[in-house]
Design a protein around this motif. Structure first.
Motif, PDB file in Angstrom:
ATOM      1  N   ALA A   1       7.497 -36.823 -18.993  1.00 49.68           N
ATOM      2  CA  ALA A   1       7.328 -37.247 -17.598  1.00 49.68           C
ATOM      3  C   ALA A   1       8.584 -37.954 -17.093  1.00 49.68           C
ATOM      4  CB  ALA A   1       6.117 -38.179 -17.484  1.00 49.68           C
ATOM      5  N   LEU A   2       9.123 -38.831 -17.905  1.00 48.23           N
ATOM      6  CA  LEU A   2      10.317 -39.572 -17.492  1.00 48.23           C
ATOM      7  C   LEU A   2      11.530 -38.650 -17.365  1.00 48.23           C
ATOM      8  CD1 LEU A   2       9.831 -42.801 -19.627  1.00 48.23           C
ATOM      9  CD2 LEU A   2       9.474 -42.534 -17.154  1.00 48.23           C
ATOM     10  N   SER A   3      11.661 -37.682 -18.270  1.00 53.50           N
ATOM     11  CA  SER A   3      12.801 -36.765 -18.147  1.00 53.50           C
ATOM     12  C   SER A   3      12.645 -35.881 -16.912  1.00 53.50           C
ATOM     13  CB  SER A   3      12.991 -35.936 -19.416  1.00 53.50           C
ATOM     14  OG  SER A   3      11.929 -35.038 -19.627  1.00 53.50           O
ATOM     15  N   GLY A   4      11.433 -35.424 -16.624  1.00 49.17           N
ATOM     16  CA  GLY A   4      11.201 -34.643 -15.400  1.00 49.17           C
ATOM     17  C   GLY A   4      11.474 -35.460 -14.153  1.00 49.17           C
ATOM     18  N   ALA A   5      11.043 -36.716 -14.157  1.00 49.14           N
ATOM     19  CA  ALA A   5      11.301 -37.597 -13.014  1.00 49.14           C
ATOM     20  C   ALA A   5      12.795 -37.865 -12.872  1.00 49.14           C
ATOM     21  CB  ALA A   5      10.534 -38.912 -13.175  1.00 49.14           C
ATOM     22  N   GLY A   6      13.476 -38.038 -14.003  1.00 45.94           N
ATOM     23  CA  GLY A   6      14.921 -38.294 -13.953  1.00 45.94           C
ATOM     24  C   GLY A   6      15.688 -37.121 -13.366  1.00 45.94           C
ATOM     25  N   MET A   7      15.355 -35.914 -13.796  1.00 42.79           N
ATOM     26  CA  MET A   7      16.030 -34.737 -13.236  1.00 42.79           C
ATOM     27  C   MET A   7      15.730 -34.584 -11.750  1.00 42.79           C
ATOM     28  SD  MET A   7      15.714 -31.887 -16.236  1.00 42.79           S
ATOM     29  CE  MET A   7      14.487 -32.534 -17.354  1.00 42.79           C
TER      30      MET A   7
ATOM     31  N   GLN B   1      17.245 -35.166  -5.934  1.00 38.60           N
ATOM     32  CA  GLN B   1      17.027 -35.826  -4.654  1.00 38.60           C
ATOM     33  C   GLN B   1      18.248 -36.626  -4.228  1.00 38.60           C
ATOM     34  OE1 GLN B   1      14.714 -39.396  -4.461  1.00 38.60           O
ATOM     35  NE2 GLN B   1      13.921 -38.927  -2.429  1.00 38.60           N
ATOM     36  N   THR B   2      18.826 -37.356  -5.143  1.00 37.12           N
ATOM     37  CA  THR B   2      19.993 -38.174  -4.821  1.00 37.12           C
ATOM     38  C   THR B   2      21.171 -37.299  -4.414  1.00 37.12           C
ATOM     39  OG1 THR B   2      19.255 -39.882  -6.341  1.00 37.12           O
ATOM     40  CG2 THR B   2      21.576 -39.932  -5.715  1.00 37.12           C
ATOM     41  N   GLY B   3      21.396 -36.242  -5.160  1.00 32.95           N
ATOM     42  CA  GLY B   3      22.488 -35.329  -4.817  1.00 32.95           C
ATOM     43  C   GLY B   3      22.293 -34.687  -3.453  1.00 32.95           C
ATOM     44  N   ALA B   4      21.077 -34.253  -3.171  1.00 35.44           N
ATOM     45  CA  ALA B   4      20.797 -33.623  -1.881  1.00 35.44           C
ATOM     46  C   ALA B   4      20.902 -34.628  -0.734  1.00 35.44           C
ATOM     47  CB  ALA B   4      19.413 -32.986  -1.897  1.00 35.44           C
TER      48      ALA B   4
ATOM     49  N   VAL C   1      23.847 -32.112  -7.460  1.00 32.94           N
ATOM     50  CA  VAL C   1      22.787 -31.116  -7.282  1.00 32.94           C
ATOM     51  C   VAL C   1      22.915 -30.037  -8.352  1.00 32.94           C
ATOM     52  CG1 VAL C   1      21.900 -29.292  -5.758  1.00 32.94           C
ATOM     53  CG2 VAL C   1      22.465 -31.551  -4.815  1.00 32.94           C
ATOM     54  N   VAL C   2      24.125 -29.568  -8.572  1.00 28.40           N
ATOM     55  CA  VAL C   2      24.364 -28.528  -9.588  1.00 28.40           C
ATOM     56  C   VAL C   2      24.002 -29.055 -10.974  1.00 28.40           C
ATOM     57  CG1 VAL C   2      26.143 -27.135 -10.721  1.00 28.40           C
ATOM     58  CG2 VAL C   2      26.070 -27.281  -8.219  1.00 28.40           C
ATOM     59  N   LEU C   3      24.378 -30.288 -11.269  1.00 30.03           N
ATOM     60  CA  LEU C   3      24.024 -30.896 -12.556  1.00 30.03           C
ATOM     61  C   LEU C   3      22.507 -30.951 -12.720  1.00 30.03           C
ATOM     62  CD1 LEU C   3      24.619 -32.434 -15.196  1.00 30.03           C
ATOM     63  CD2 LEU C   3      24.662 -34.541 -13.818  1.00 30.03           C
ATOM     64  N   ALA C   4      21.810 -31.425 -11.688  1.00 24.02           N
ATOM     65  CA  ALA C   4      20.348 -31.532 -11.760  1.00 24.02           C
ATOM     66  C   ALA C   4      19.721 -30.162 -11.987  1.00 24.02           C
ATOM     67  CB  ALA C   4      19.805 -32.166 -10.486  1.00 24.02           C
ATOM     68  N   LEU C   5      20.175 -29.166 -11.249  1.00 19.24           N
ATOM     69  CA  LEU C   5      19.625 -27.817 -11.409  1.00 19.24           C
ATOM     70  C   LEU C   5      19.938 -27.252 -12.791  1.00 19.24           C
ATOM     71  CD1 LEU C   5      20.341 -26.383  -7.852  1.00 19.24           C
ATOM     72  CD2 LEU C   5      18.122 -27.095  -8.810  1.00 19.24           C
ATOM     73  N   ALA C   6      21.142 -27.506 -13.293  1.00 24.39           N
ATOM     74  CA  ALA C   6      21.510 -27.038 -14.634  1.00 24.39           C
ATOM     75  C   ALA C   6      20.627 -27.714 -15.695  1.00 24.39           C
ATOM     76  CB  ALA C   6      22.984 -27.318 -14.911  1.00 24.39           C
ATOM     77  N   LEU C   7      20.364 -28.997 -15.525  1.00 28.46           N
ATOM     78  CA  LEU C   7      19.480 -29.694 -16.460  1.00 28.46           C
ATOM     79  C   LEU C   7      18.065 -29.118 -16.413  1.00 28.46           C
ATOM     80  CD1 LEU C   7      20.649 -33.389 -15.964  1.00 28.46           C
ATOM     81  CD2 LEU C   7      20.919 -31.990 -18.030  1.00 28.46           C
TER      82      LEU C   7
ATOM     83  N   LEU D   1       7.449 -33.375  -8.412  1.00 31.88           N
ATOM     84  CA  LEU D   1       8.414 -34.279  -7.787  1.00 31.88           C
ATOM     85  C   LEU D   1       9.485 -33.553  -6.980  1.00 31.88           C
ATOM     86  CD1 LEU D   1       8.817 -37.017 -10.532  1.00 31.88           C
ATOM     87  CD2 LEU D   1       7.383 -37.044  -8.492  1.00 31.88           C
ATOM     88  N   ASN D   2       9.538 -32.243  -7.089  1.00 31.62           N
ATOM     89  CA  ASN D   2      10.489 -31.490  -6.278  1.00 31.62           C
ATOM     90  C   ASN D   2       9.827 -30.803  -5.098  1.00 31.62           C
ATOM     91  OD1 ASN D   2      13.259 -31.782  -7.397  1.00 31.62           O
ATOM     92  ND2 ASN D   2      12.113 -31.316  -9.242  1.00 31.62           N
TER      93      ASN D   2
END
Length: 173
Positions: free
Chosen positions: A72-78, A83-86, A94-100, A128-129
């Motif tokens: 849950a925490l890793s999903g929330a972190g990604m 969200q922050t990147g966008a 954003v690219v990092l988040a999507l790659a993760l 969360l997305n």
């Protein structure tokens, strides 16, 4: 309604027992809502998502809680990174988040790193997305709600496990 081929029929409890369990569930949920209100934690849905992942996927096994919580925490972190990147126009973030997220999907499919990337991770990434949540969620509060849910529901499950005997496994022939 019929059960799909190969699926086990759902357990049926006597109605009185089901009513008692339902009352207990309502009391536990009301307690969590009251605790969240008292602590001014607003996105309590995140704690309920953790409860759903832990109960539906792991039947409230205390041994499975760390994986459900870390997922849950890793999903929330990604989701927070996305969200922050966008929100800030930070394309590399954003690219990092999507790659993760793609990496997490790969790890789940491959059955690797299950403590960090599991069904709970996927549930939190999915929820969360959602655009309505991404539009303005405070992820610090989400993390607090997840942790609060973990502590509250684990404490209740632990107490219940001390007073209610575990169901016996069916005898095999």
């Amino acid at each position: 309604m019929s059960t799909p081929a190969g699926a086990a029929a759902p357990k049926q409890l006597p109605l009185g027992q089901a009513a008692i369990i339902t009352l207990g569930v309502v009391i536990v949920i009301a307690g969590f809502v009251a605790l969240g209100a008292w602590l001014h934690v607003t996105p309590l849905y995140a704690g309920f998502l953790l409860l759903w992942a832990w109960s539906a996927l792991h039947e409230l096994s205390l041994r499975a809680l760390p994986g459900a919580l870390i997922g849950a925490l890793s999903g929330a972190g990604m989701s927070f990174l996305l969200q922050t990147g966008a929100a800030t126009g930070n394309a590399p973030l954003v690219v990092l988040a999507l790659a993760l997220m793609v990496g997490a999907v790969f790890l789940v499919v491959a059955g690797r790193a299950a403590l960090v990337c599991n069904q709970s991770t996927m549930l939190f990434i999915t929820v969360l997305n959602a655009p309505v949540i991404q539009a303005g969620e405070d992820f610090r509060q989400v993390i607090i709600a997840i942790m609060l849910g973990a502590v509250w529901f684990a404490a209740i499950a632990w107490v219940i496990s001390r007073f209610v005997p575990a169901p016996e496994a069916p005898a095999t022939a």
